[in-house]
Design a protein around this motif. Sequence first.
Motif, PDB file in Angstrom:
ATOM      1  N   ALA A 223      11.077  24.284   8.452  1.00  0.00           N
ATOM      2  CA  ALA A 223       9.873  23.623   7.946  1.00  0.00           C
ATOM      3  C   ALA A 223       9.609  22.315   8.676  1.00  0.00           C
ATOM      4  CB  ALA A 223      10.026  23.341   6.451  1.00  0.00           C
ATOM      5  N   THR A 224       8.377  21.867   8.587  1.00  0.00           N
ATOM      6  CA  THR A 224       8.016  20.492   8.933  1.00  0.00           C
ATOM      7  C   THR A 224       7.711  19.770   7.625  1.00  0.00           C
ATOM      8  OG1 THR A 224       5.674  21.070   9.213  1.00  0.00           O
ATOM      9  CG2 THR A 224       7.055  21.108  11.174  1.00  0.00           C
ATOM     10  N   VAL A 225       8.012  18.488   7.592  1.00  0.00           N
ATOM     11  CA  VAL A 225       7.878  17.724   6.351  1.00  0.00           C
ATOM     12  C   VAL A 225       7.341  16.329   6.663  1.00  0.00           C
ATOM     13  CG1 VAL A 225       9.117  16.736   4.389  1.00  0.00           C
ATOM     14  CG2 VAL A 225       9.800  18.965   5.288  1.00  0.00           C
ATOM     15  N   PRO A 226       6.211  15.946   6.080  1.00  0.00           N
ATOM     16  CA  PRO A 226       5.733  14.568   6.263  1.00  0.00           C
ATOM     17  C   PRO A 226       6.636  13.583   5.529  1.00  0.00           C
ATOM     18  CG  PRO A 226       3.991  16.032   5.448  1.00  0.00           C
ATOM     19  CD  PRO A 226       5.287  16.748   5.283  1.00  0.00           C
ATOM     20  N   ASN A 227       6.682  12.371   6.025  1.00  0.00           N
ATOM     21  CA  ASN A 227       7.266  11.272   5.275  1.00  0.00           C
ATOM     22  C   ASN A 227       6.152  10.601   4.483  1.00  0.00           C
ATOM     23  OD1 ASN A 227      10.054  11.289   6.114  1.00  0.00           O
ATOM     24  ND2 ASN A 227       9.345  10.633   8.125  1.00  0.00           N
ATOM     25  N   VAL A 228       6.493  10.057   3.341  1.00  0.00           N
ATOM     26  CA  VAL A 228       5.515   9.366   2.519  1.00  0.00           C
ATOM     27  C   VAL A 228       6.012   7.948   2.253  1.00  0.00           C
ATOM     28  CG1 VAL A 228       6.542  10.313   0.390  1.00  0.00           C
ATOM     29  CG2 VAL A 228       4.202   9.400   0.345  1.00  0.00           C
ATOM     30  N   LEU A 229       5.123   6.988   2.410  1.00  0.00           N
ATOM     31  CA  LEU A 229       5.444   5.600   2.103  1.00  0.00           C
ATOM     32  C   LEU A 229       5.408   5.436   0.593  1.00  0.00           C
ATOM     33  CD1 LEU A 229       5.904   2.632   2.969  1.00  0.00           C
ATOM     34  CD2 LEU A 229       3.409   2.389   3.057  1.00  0.00           C
ATOM     35  N   VAL A 230       6.557   5.091  -0.001  1.00  0.00           N
ATOM     36  CA  VAL A 230       6.653   4.940  -1.454  1.00  0.00           C
ATOM     37  C   VAL A 230       7.209   3.562  -1.797  1.00  0.00           C
ATOM     38  CG1 VAL A 230       6.827   7.348  -2.193  1.00  0.00           C
ATOM     39  CG2 VAL A 230       8.858   6.184  -1.320  1.00  0.00           C
ATOM     40  N   VAL A 231       6.738   3.050  -2.936  1.00  0.00           N
ATOM     41  CA  VAL A 231       7.194   1.748  -3.439  1.00  0.00           C
ATOM     42  C   VAL A 231       7.509   1.891  -4.925  1.00  0.00           C
ATOM     43  CG1 VAL A 231       5.804   0.463  -1.759  1.00  0.00           C
ATOM     44  CG2 VAL A 231       4.854   0.983  -4.015  1.00  0.00           C
ATOM     45  N   PRO A 232       8.365   1.031  -5.465  1.00  0.00           N
ATOM     46  CA  PRO A 232       8.595   1.053  -6.913  1.00  0.00           C
ATOM     47  C   PRO A 232       7.352   0.545  -7.638  1.00  0.00           C
ATOM     48  CG  PRO A 232       9.763  -0.778  -5.895  1.00  0.00           C
ATOM     49  CD  PRO A 232       9.203   0.041  -4.773  1.00  0.00           C
ATOM     50  N   PRO A 233       7.087   1.018  -8.851  1.00  0.00           N
ATOM     51  CA  PRO A 233       5.872   0.608  -9.581  1.00  0.00           C
ATOM     52  C   PRO A 233       5.773  -0.894  -9.799  1.00  0.00           C
ATOM     53  CG  PRO A 233       6.889   2.515 -10.623  1.00  0.00           C
ATOM     54  CD  PRO A 233       7.854   2.034  -9.577  1.00  0.00           C
ATOM     55  N   GLU A 234       6.920  -1.585  -9.791  1.00  0.00           N
ATOM     56  CA  GLU A 234       6.911  -3.027 -10.029  1.00  0.00           C
ATOM     57  C   GLU A 234       6.354  -3.820  -8.844  1.00  0.00           C
ATOM     58  OE1 GLU A 234       9.581  -1.076 -10.393  1.00  0.00           O
ATOM     59  OE2 GLU A 234       9.524  -0.916 -12.591  1.00  0.00           O
ATOM     60  N   LEU A 235       6.342  -3.207  -7.654  1.00  0.00           N
ATOM     61  CA  LEU A 235       5.786  -3.913  -6.507  1.00  0.00           C
ATOM     62  C   LEU A 235       4.284  -4.083  -6.725  1.00  0.00           C
ATOM     63  CD1 LEU A 235       7.333  -4.764  -3.837  1.00  0.00           C
ATOM     64  CD2 LEU A 235       5.948  -3.038  -2.699  1.00  0.00           C
ATOM     65  N   PRO A 236       3.750  -5.287  -6.531  1.00  0.00           N
ATOM     66  CA  PRO A 236       2.344  -5.562  -6.877  1.00  0.00           C
ATOM     67  C   PRO A 236       1.328  -5.012  -5.877  1.00  0.00           C
ATOM     68  CG  PRO A 236       3.329  -7.523  -5.949  1.00  0.00           C
ATOM     69  CD  PRO A 236       4.441  -6.505  -6.059  1.00  0.00           C
ATOM     70  N   VAL A 237       1.443  -3.735  -5.552  1.00  0.00           N
ATOM     71  CA  VAL A 237       0.473  -3.079  -4.666  1.00  0.00           C
ATOM     72  C   VAL A 237       0.197  -1.682  -5.203  1.00  0.00           C
ATOM     73  CG1 VAL A 237       1.210  -4.393  -2.636  1.00  0.00           C
ATOM     74  CG2 VAL A 237       2.265  -2.193  -3.117  1.00  0.00           C
ATOM     75  N   LYS A 238      -1.049  -1.264  -5.114  1.00  0.00           N
ATOM     76  CA  LYS A 238      -1.415   0.066  -5.600  1.00  0.00           C
ATOM     77  C   LYS A 238      -2.018   0.946  -4.510  1.00  0.00           C
ATOM     78  CE  LYS A 238      -2.058  -1.218 -10.443  1.00  0.00           C
ATOM     79  NZ  LYS A 238      -2.978  -1.211 -11.617  1.00  0.00           N
ATOM     80  N   THR A 239      -2.370   0.346  -3.392  1.00  0.00           N
ATOM     81  CA  THR A 239      -2.943   1.105  -2.284  1.00  0.00           C
ATOM     82  C   THR A 239      -2.267   0.706  -0.982  1.00  0.00           C
ATOM     83  OG1 THR A 239      -4.647  -0.544  -1.752  1.00  0.00           O
ATOM     84  CG2 THR A 239      -5.182   1.110  -3.458  1.00  0.00           C
ATOM     85  N   PHE A 240      -2.505   1.494   0.055  1.00  0.00           N
ATOM     86  CA  PHE A 240      -1.932   1.184   1.358  1.00  0.00           C
ATOM     87  C   PHE A 240      -2.498  -0.126   1.904  1.00  0.00           C
ATOM     88  CE2 PHE A 240      -1.846   1.639   6.054  1.00  0.00           C
ATOM     89  CZ  PHE A 240      -0.474   1.717   6.229  1.00  0.00           C
ATOM     90  N   ASP A 241      -3.797  -0.357   1.690  1.00  0.00           N
ATOM     91  CA  ASP A 241      -4.411  -1.609   2.159  1.00  0.00           C
ATOM     92  C   ASP A 241      -3.770  -2.816   1.493  1.00  0.00           C
ATOM     93  OD1 ASP A 241      -6.167  -0.277   3.866  1.00  0.00           O
ATOM     94  OD2 ASP A 241      -7.694  -0.062   2.302  1.00  0.00           O
ATOM     95  N   GLU A 242      -3.495  -2.709   0.202  1.00  0.00           N
ATOM     96  CA  GLU A 242      -2.841  -3.804  -0.503  1.00  0.00           C
ATOM     97  C   GLU A 242      -1.415  -4.007   0.016  1.00  0.00           C
ATOM     98  OE1 GLU A 242      -3.022  -3.002  -4.666  1.00  0.00           O
ATOM     99  OE2 GLU A 242      -5.178  -3.365  -4.811  1.00  0.00           O
ATOM    100  N   PHE A 243      -0.763  -2.912   0.346  1.00  0.00           N
ATOM    101  CA  PHE A 243       0.590  -3.006   0.893  1.00  0.00           C
ATOM    102  C   PHE A 243       0.582  -3.731   2.239  1.00  0.00           C
ATOM    103  CE2 PHE A 243       3.856  -1.332   3.768  1.00  0.00           C
ATOM    104  CZ  PHE A 243       5.007  -1.674   3.067  1.00  0.00           C
ATOM    105  N   LEU A 244      -0.407  -3.439   3.077  1.00  0.00           N
ATOM    106  CA  LEU A 244      -0.494  -4.102   4.373  1.00  0.00           C
ATOM    107  C   LEU A 244      -0.606  -5.617   4.208  1.00  0.00           C
ATOM    108  CD1 LEU A 244      -2.857  -1.780   6.456  1.00  0.00           C
ATOM    109  CD2 LEU A 244      -0.367  -1.807   6.368  1.00  0.00           C
ATOM    110  N   GLU A 245      -1.455  -6.049   3.296  1.00  0.00           N
ATOM    111  CA  GLU A 245      -1.613  -7.479   3.050  1.00  0.00           C
ATOM    112  C   GLU A 245      -0.330  -8.084   2.498  1.00  0.00           C
ATOM    113  OE1 GLU A 245      -4.128  -9.448   3.939  1.00  0.00           O
ATOM    114  OE2 GLU A 245      -4.904  -7.648   4.924  1.00  0.00           O
ATOM    115  N   TYR A 246       0.307  -7.373   1.609  1.00  0.00           N
ATOM    116  CA  TYR A 246       1.555  -7.839   1.007  1.00  0.00           C
ATOM    117  C   TYR A 246       2.638  -7.978   2.078  1.00  0.00           C
ATOM    118  CZ  TYR A 246       5.526  -7.932  -2.269  1.00  0.00           C
ATOM    119  OH  TYR A 246       6.659  -8.285  -2.962  1.00  0.00           O
TER     120      TYR A 246
END
Length: 320
Positions: A122-145
Amino acid sequence: MKKTIGTALAAAALMGIVAASPARAAYPERPVKVVVAFTAGGTTDKLTRSTSEHLSQALKQSFIVENRPGAGGNIGTEYVVRSDPDGYTLIVDSVGPIAVNPSLTKLSYDPLTDLVPIVQIATVPNVLVVPPELPVKTFDEFLEYAKTKKSLNYGSTGVGTSSHLASHLLMQQLGAKDATHVPYKGADAINDLIAGRLDFMFATVPSVMGQIRAGKLRPLALSTKQRLASLPDLPTVAEKGFPDFDAGSWFGFFAPKNTPQEVVTTINKGVNDALPSLKEAMLSEGAIAVGGSPDAFDKFTHAEYEKWKKIVEQLGPNAQ
């Protein structure tokens, strides 16, 4: 006349010996060990166990999975390289030990020549994941953080794995030079991520799909250029302003060099026959079934080596 009779008797005796000799049993005639170079519970382990179960049923023989983690997959990989090439020690390996580590560190073996590619699972993508406590909800917010937060730390399943290099590449492109890499032997990193001891991680989708569905981890983006059917609303890093970003994983069966062709053919057929029944379950967990011939897998692994060699050279000493 006597000579003719003697010759006939000799031939008959020889035929008797041949007839009395037991026929060579078809492979496999005893249990097969399938090594996983990472800890239990990760994507390599899950895919190995599901395909090994089907091989056991189809070939009427036990396929026993054995985890040998450490050194980014090098320990388990070298163990199989040094094993007897009799078909009774195989490995399901991945992009890191096969295509990345030869450029990342000095090895006492060459996985591209000391192992025989059998079939890609198989091929498998990686996914960027964060714990819910991290104050980001989107990838754009993560970039700024990530741009403003000091001393970010991220986990991986080991130095040289795609989860490591995907994070490193993203941090490099963001200019977040203070981010600290914390390597693990395998999926243990996910536990520390859930506990909040890590800030983020690129993990293979199957290894974290359960936690995503349970709300224990928040997915932000995929590492591959295409979206995934099981996470259709999740964007890719490439479509969020990094068009060349592509850092997925893949998995497949290998055997030690000089393994008999009969073994390669048998395992290849067994996995290809199993994949149609595994395809839907794999896809729901974020893995895309592949299959194919040994030759196609061989060409694929060499192309992956060339791809990752360029990336490791670009990163230089920081790739560690």
